[in-house]
Scaffold this motif. Sequence first.
Motif, PDB file in Angstrom:
ATOM      1  N   GLY A   1      -1.352 -13.594  -3.687  1.00 15.88           N
ATOM      2  CA  GLY A   1      -2.759 -13.245  -3.504  1.00 15.88           C
ATOM      3  C   GLY A   1      -3.208 -12.120  -4.412  1.00 15.88           C
ATOM      4  O   GLY A   1      -2.990 -12.169  -5.630  1.00 15.88           O
ATOM      5  N   ASP A   2      -3.780 -11.075  -3.822  1.00 11.79           N
ATOM      6  CA  ASP A   2      -4.361  -9.994  -4.613  1.00 11.79           C
ATOM      7  C   ASP A   2      -3.352  -8.937  -5.048  1.00 11.79           C
ATOM      8  O   ASP A   2      -3.714  -7.992  -5.748  1.00 11.79           O
ATOM      9  CB  ASP A   2      -5.476  -9.304  -3.806  1.00 11.79           C
ATOM     10  CG  ASP A   2      -6.667 -10.221  -3.561  1.00 11.79           C
ATOM     11  OD1 ASP A   2      -6.868 -11.151  -4.364  1.00 11.79           O
ATOM     12  OD2 ASP A   2      -7.380 -10.008  -2.559  1.00 11.79           O
ATOM     13  N   VAL A   3      -2.103  -9.051  -4.634  1.00 13.52           N
ATOM     14  CA  VAL A   3      -1.088  -8.074  -5.025  1.00 13.52           C
ATOM     15  C   VAL A   3      -0.820  -8.203  -6.521  1.00 13.52           C
ATOM     16  O   VAL A   3      -0.746  -9.314  -7.059  1.00 13.52           O
ATOM     17  CB  VAL A   3       0.218  -8.293  -4.227  1.00 13.52           C
ATOM     18  CG1 VAL A   3       1.283  -7.258  -4.640  1.00 13.52           C
ATOM     19  CG2 VAL A   3      -0.043  -8.219  -2.738  1.00 13.52           C
ATOM     20  N   LYS A   4      -0.690  -7.074  -7.187  1.00  9.52           N
ATOM     21  CA  LYS A   4      -0.419  -7.095  -8.623  1.00  9.52           C
ATOM     22  C   LYS A   4       0.976  -7.662  -8.891  1.00  9.52           C
ATOM     23  O   LYS A   4       1.893  -7.505  -8.080  1.00  9.52           O
ATOM     24  CB  LYS A   4      -0.533  -5.695  -9.205  1.00  9.52           C
ATOM     25  CG  LYS A   4      -1.950  -5.127  -9.170  1.00  9.52           C
ATOM     26  CD  LYS A   4      -1.999  -3.713  -9.715  1.00  9.52           C
ATOM     27  CE  LYS A   4      -3.418  -3.167  -9.660  1.00  9.52           C
ATOM     28  NZ  LYS A   4      -3.503  -1.769 -10.159  1.00  9.52           N
ATOM     29  N   LEU A   5       1.133  -8.307 -10.054  1.00 11.21           N
ATOM     30  CA  LEU A   5       2.375  -8.987 -10.410  1.00 11.21           C
ATOM     31  C   LEU A   5       2.832  -8.561 -11.799  1.00 11.21           C
ATOM     32  O   LEU A   5       2.031  -8.516 -12.740  1.00 11.21           O
ATOM     33  CB  LEU A   5       2.162 -10.507 -10.387  1.00 11.21           C
ATOM     34  CG  LEU A   5       3.311 -11.386 -10.891  1.00 11.21           C
ATOM     35  CD1 LEU A   5       4.507 -11.320  -9.944  1.00 11.21           C
ATOM     36  CD2 LEU A   5       2.841 -12.840 -11.067  1.00 11.21           C
TER      37      LEU A   5
ATOM     38  N   ASP B   1       2.309  -2.598  -3.386  1.00  7.79           N
ATOM     39  CA  ASP B   1       1.198  -2.483  -4.326  1.00  7.79           C
ATOM     40  C   ASP B   1       1.441  -3.359  -5.552  1.00  7.79           C
ATOM     41  O   ASP B   1       0.496  -3.673  -6.285  1.00  7.79           O
ATOM     42  CB  ASP B   1       1.042  -1.024  -4.773  1.00  7.79           C
ATOM     43  CG  ASP B   1       0.731  -0.118  -3.601  1.00  7.79           C
ATOM     44  OD1 ASP B   1      -0.397  -0.212  -3.079  1.00  7.79           O
ATOM     45  OD2 ASP B   1       1.610   0.649  -3.194  1.00  7.79           O
ATOM     46  N   LEU B   2       2.705  -3.731  -5.766  1.00  5.47           N
ATOM     47  CA  LEU B   2       3.083  -4.494  -6.958  1.00  5.47           C
ATOM     48  C   LEU B   2       4.346  -5.274  -6.655  1.00  5.47           C
ATOM     49  O   LEU B   2       5.262  -4.755  -5.999  1.00  5.47           O
ATOM     50  CB  LEU B   2       3.337  -3.529  -8.127  1.00  5.47           C
ATOM     51  CG  LEU B   2       3.858  -4.123  -9.435  1.00  5.47           C
ATOM     52  CD1 LEU B   2       2.756  -4.906 -10.133  1.00  5.47           C
ATOM     53  CD2 LEU B   2       4.366  -3.022 -10.352  1.00  5.47           C
ATOM     54  N   ILE B   3       4.397  -6.509  -7.104  1.00  5.77           N
ATOM     55  CA  ILE B   3       5.618  -7.314  -7.027  1.00  5.77           C
ATOM     56  C   ILE B   3       6.159  -7.506  -8.436  1.00  5.77           C
ATOM     57  O   ILE B   3       5.416  -7.847  -9.364  1.00  5.77           O
ATOM     58  CB  ILE B   3       5.355  -8.667  -6.349  1.00  5.77           C
ATOM     59  CG1 ILE B   3       5.153  -8.455  -4.834  1.00  5.77           C
ATOM     60  CG2 ILE B   3       6.495  -9.657  -6.598  1.00  5.77           C
ATOM     61  CD1 ILE B   3       4.850  -9.705  -4.051  1.00  5.77           C
TER      62      ILE B   3
ATOM     63  N   MET C   1       0.846  -1.190   0.000  1.00  3.65           N
ATOM     64  CA  MET C   1       0.000   0.000   0.000  1.00  3.65           C
ATOM     65  C   MET C   1       0.883   1.241   0.000  1.00  3.65           C
ATOM     66  O   MET C   1       2.037   1.175   0.461  1.00  3.65           O
ATOM     67  CB  MET C   1      -0.911   0.001   1.229  1.00  3.65           C
ATOM     68  CG  MET C   1      -0.183   0.038   2.549  1.00  3.65           C
ATOM     69  SD  MET C   1      -1.340  -0.051   3.940  1.00  3.65           S
ATOM     70  CE  MET C   1      -0.171  -0.041   5.296  1.00  3.65           C
ATOM     71  N   PRO C   2       0.421   2.373  -0.504  1.00  7.49           N
ATOM     72  CA  PRO C   2       1.232   3.589  -0.488  1.00  7.49           C
ATOM     73  C   PRO C   2       1.687   3.929   0.931  1.00  7.49           C
ATOM     74  O   PRO C   2       0.963   3.685   1.905  1.00  7.49           O
ATOM     75  CB  PRO C   2       0.266   4.651  -1.035  1.00  7.49           C
ATOM     76  CG  PRO C   2      -0.694   3.882  -1.878  1.00  7.49           C
ATOM     77  CD  PRO C   2      -0.880   2.570  -1.154  1.00  7.49           C
TER      78      PRO C   2
END
Length: 236
Positions: free
Chosen positions: A96-100, A66-68, A1-2
């Motif tokens: 999970g729900d984290v953007k990739l 927020d992103l991996i 998260m930011p």
Amino acid sequence: MPDRFGPRGVIALFIPLQNANMQPEYEAMRPEGVNNQIYRITLAQADRVPEATLSAIDGALGCYPDLIVIGNSVEMRGITPPQFDEYRAKLQQKIGDVKLVTATDATVVALRAMGAKRIAAISPMSDEYSQNVANYYDSLGFDVPYNAGLQVARPQDIINIGYEEALAAFRKIDHDDVDTFLHVGAALGIIDHIEALEKELGRPVITVNISTYWHALRTLGIKDPLRGYGQLAQKT
């Protein structure tokens, strides 16, 4: 998260242990308000890189990204698109729900964004790796008639490749019927050479670390142009 250091987004970046160029290259491209967090994976077993990445991935979740980003070009290892799809699915299940974003996906997105159809590819090490790259992108519908490796014997020496050596490698595969050049293998740090290479070659040069970070930012909805890093980096 930011967070305080990344009000526009926090990116967890996975890079191989020995690739000393990748952290400074990602940081050079980082726009104001983005927080880069670096995590390392081992390439000690060259044929088990996906497994090594999957075992390390949990550690990145602690910074609430927020992103991996997985910055390793696994297509050099002879993986096929169906195998890569399975690997990506396992990564996404882990986070999970984290953007990739993966380097492999990012180069495909970059090539399509530039309208590439007939490409020539280089990688830092052996011709076998470069042929694997050609086979991978050819199977995705690109025509890849030319490829070459720089023949760097030791991974730790790749970072020392300079502009002239990189240009010589691209010239080996420079044919009039090529519309785009591709560099895969993130240990070859050439982001600061891309504008000069594109000027010399007269066509777009898609290089993995620019493609990966550009795609990561765009995935987060950040459309800042990355000035000084070639044609792709200007695309929103």
